[in-house]
Design an enzyme around this catalytic site. Structure first.
Site, PDB file in Angstrom:
ATOM      1  CD  GLU A  61      -6.415  -7.128   1.381  1.00 35.08           C
ATOM      2  OE1 GLU A  61      -6.848  -7.857   2.328  1.00 35.08           O
ATOM      3  OE2 GLU A  61      -6.296  -5.968   0.923  1.00 35.08           O
ATOM      4  CG  ASN A  85      -7.878  -1.583  -0.068  1.00 33.73           C
ATOM      5  OD1 ASN A  85      -7.423  -2.432  -0.529  1.00 33.73           O
ATOM      6  ND2 ASN A  85      -8.300  -1.819   1.196  1.00 33.73           N
ATOM      7  CD  GLU A  86     -11.144  -6.091   1.325  1.00 33.98           C
ATOM      8  OE1 GLU A  86     -11.246  -7.015   1.436  1.00 33.98           O
ATOM      9  OE2 GLU A  86     -11.139  -5.289   2.745  1.00 33.98           O
ATOM     10  CE1 TYR A 103      -4.108  -1.425   0.377  1.00 31.14           C
ATOM     11  CE2 TYR A 103      -3.081  -2.633   2.495  1.00 31.14           C
ATOM     12  CZ  TYR A 103      -4.259  -2.519   1.504  1.00 31.14           C
ATOM     13  OH  TYR A 103      -5.446  -3.239   1.610  1.00 31.14           O
ATOM     14  CD  GLU A 141      -5.794  -4.367   9.396  1.00 39.00           C
ATOM     15  OE1 GLU A 141      -7.072  -4.546   8.745  1.00 39.00           O
ATOM     16  OE2 GLU A 141      -4.800  -5.052   8.803  1.00 39.00           O
TER      17      GLU A 141
END
Length: 587
Positions: free
Chosen positions: A234, A157-158, A53, A99
């Site tokens: 992922e 992202n997602e 990332y 996270e």
């Protein structure tokens, strides 16, 4: 120079089928002098690609600034990937989750109160355009068609787990192309019909995120990506930990089986994580789905390569699986010797309230300001008010984000904690004098609707039900080396074997040569640890984590410094142990 494309059946490198065997490694979680070591160990496990990332808020702590130096030298990281003969996948967000605090979005982005993130909104997209403009000189010349390692760029992202705004996704694609990115673009979503539809565009190649039931989930992906290569970008091989919970581990045997099943189906993979690293400083994220849960300092993730960079049982199991589907080098990493175990002492201290001068200045406020309104986007703010109460005294605040140590005339009287939904605290009877609240941002929410919320004291403060309006606030400059030097100048010899916080405490230890270390934290309460001026992150007796990792490049031969900001109480002993203690598991 080479060409990488998405073919009708396979990824293709210079016209030949190419299977991506990738591992996630975040440059911003690993000391830069250790990047090459971690990348090489990925290659030795049988991987051919490194994924990372880009943490926008790490590079842009203030709007108009963009730091690409030192630990944030993304160009150097990608050059290290290339030097090891590896390819690269870059996921520049702008949102990354990971996270990481605020999911990578800068806190200053939300100052207007009207910005609409992760959607087609002008203020947000203007800031994103600045991000991509700053990344262009790093990413564009390092694409594979220009002789570099980058083969894929991920869009958002997602996104399907958050929203459904195809115009927003189209504008992100256009921005990435406008800066000169020519490699293929992908998206990633969990393999459910709704997420796969909402999180991508017909023009973008869909990939999936999962960690089990590989055949079933690839079949779902195939229904929504009818042509081209299948990829789990992922593959979850572990998980992260929250303060106050257990240390998460996953079965090596099951993870290896699921990886084997995925590769047997012909899919490509990005293992998340190959090497997790550390949430050093104040960079950890948090979750809040009714209960606030800050993430611990270690991002070991139960990954194949542990936080120290050593291969685990999972590493060897994955290496065996990968050998069935690709070339694995004959050389293999060697497990490190145990870290040195020894003891030192904390020998000097100063109460936090006696060391405020170097850390900043109080400013008056009508009511309690948020940390964000003070442009303090992490760490601590000290709030102060003068009170005079006869009889019982109850302090109340609408909300605390995230934890306040409450002091009256310098003496601790209690804690208000967000995870306990605390709002009120009884003060001593006939309370008069100086009321201080030392408020800690324990990590910004990184997933869901609470991204971007302000920190600090929120709403109105009351004393016995009456608004308490006259306040002063002092953001603590804990990321300022000169400020910490000023604190050191105020330290006095410590005679006791215990420390009463909040206080800064200092000690020294001696090494014959630089080496990795693990600092044992069970004998301390809650606080922050610096070694040689480097903020290594938070510790907390709550656990599960009870050691902090000290990378070898942080220390040196000779005398080294330990500095703590202890919020509660601690022993003056400093214990270094041979192996990490990440806490109890659920088993």
């Amino acid at each position: 120079m080479s060409e990488f494309r998405i073919g009708d059946e396979h990824f293709e490198l210079d016209g030949e089928p190419f299977r991506i065997l990738s591992g996630a490694l975040h440059y911003f979680r690993v000391h830069p002098d250790l990047w090459r070591d971690r990348i090489r160990k990925a290659k030795q496990m049988g991987l051919n690609t490194i994924e990372t990332y880009v943490a926008w808020n790490a590079h842009a702590k203030r709007r108009g600034e963009f730091d690409l130096t030192g630990a944030l030298d993304l160009g150097r990281f990608l050059d290290d990937v290339a030097a090891e003969g590896m390819h690269a996948i870059v996921r520049p967000g702008p949102y990354i989750c990971a996270e990481w605090h605020n999911g990578g979005l800068p806190a200053w982005l939300f100052e207007s109160g009207t910005v609409g993130v992760r959607r087609d909104e002008p203020q947000y997209l203007a800031a994103v355009e600045e991000l991509f403009a700053n990344l262009a000189p790093v990413l564009v010349p390092r694409q594979i068609d220009q002789g570099g390692p980058i083969i894929l760029i991920q869009i958002e992202n997602e996104y399907g787990a958050y929203g459904s705004d195809p115009v927003y996704l189209e504008k992100l694609v256009a921005m990435n192309r406008a800066i000169g990115l020519t490699v293929p673009f992908t998206t990633v979503d969990q393999p459910t019909p709704e997420m796969l539809v909402d999180g991508s565009l017909p023009t973008l190649h869909k990939t999936a995120s999962f960690g089990s039931r590989s055949t079933e989930r690839l079949a779902t992906l195939r229904r929504f990506q009818p042509t081209g290569p299948l990829m789990c970008s992922e593959f979850w091989d572990g998980w992260f930990d929250d303060w106050g919970e257990h240390h998460h581990t996953t079965s090596t045997e099951q993870s290896a089986h699921d990886l084997d099943e995925l590769l047997a189906a012909g899919a490509s993979v990005n293992i998340y994580m190959f090497h997790g690293g550390t949430n050093a400083g104040f960079t950890n994220g948090a979750n809040d789905k009714g209960v606030y849960k800050p993430i611990v300092t270690s991002y070991d993730y139960d990954a194949p390569l542990d936080e120290r960079g050593d291969p685990t049982e999972k590493y060897w199991a994955f290496r065996e699986v990968l050998a069935k589907y690709g070339s694995v080098p004959t050389d293999a990493p060697v497990v490190s010797e145990p870290a040195p175990a020894f003891e030192a002492r904390l020998t000097a201290s100063v109460p936090l309230l006696g060391a405020l001068g170097p850390l900043g200045a109080f400013a008056p406020h009508d009511g309690v300001p948020t940390m964000d309104s003070l442009q303090q986007y992490d760490g601590f703010v000290l709030y102060r008010a003068e009170i005079d109460v006869q009889g019982e005294a109850v302090f109340e605040i609408d909300e605390v984000r995230d934890r306040a140590v409450v002091l009256l005339n310098g003496a601790p009287v209690g804690v208000l904690a967000r995870d306990h939904h605390d709002r009120r605290l009884t003060l001593p009877a006939d309370a008069r004098g100086t009321l201080d609240l030392l408020v800690e941002d324990q990590g910004r929410v990184d997933y869901g609707e609470r991204i971007g919320e302000p920190k600090g004291l929120i709403g109105t403060a009351r004393l016995n039900g009456e608004p308490l309006l006259r306040w002063e606030a002092l953001p603590l400059g804990l990321d300022d080396a000169a400020a910490l030097d000023g604190v050191r100048a105020l330290l006095a010899p410590l005679e006791s074997t215990v420390v009463a916080g909040p206080a800064f405490v200092r000690g020294e230890f001696t090494l014959e040569a630089p080496t990795d270390l693990f600092v044992h934290t069970r004998d301390w309460g809650k606080g922050v640890l610096w070694v040689n001026g480097v903020n290594l992150g938070r510790y907390w007796s709550r656990g599960p984590q009870h050691t902090l990792y000290v990378p070898a490049p942080v220390v040196h031969a000779g005398v080294n410094e330990v500095l703590l900001l202890e919020l509660h109480a601690a022993s003056t002993g400093v214990r270094f142990v041979a192996t990490p203690d990440l806490g109890h598991t659920e088993f």
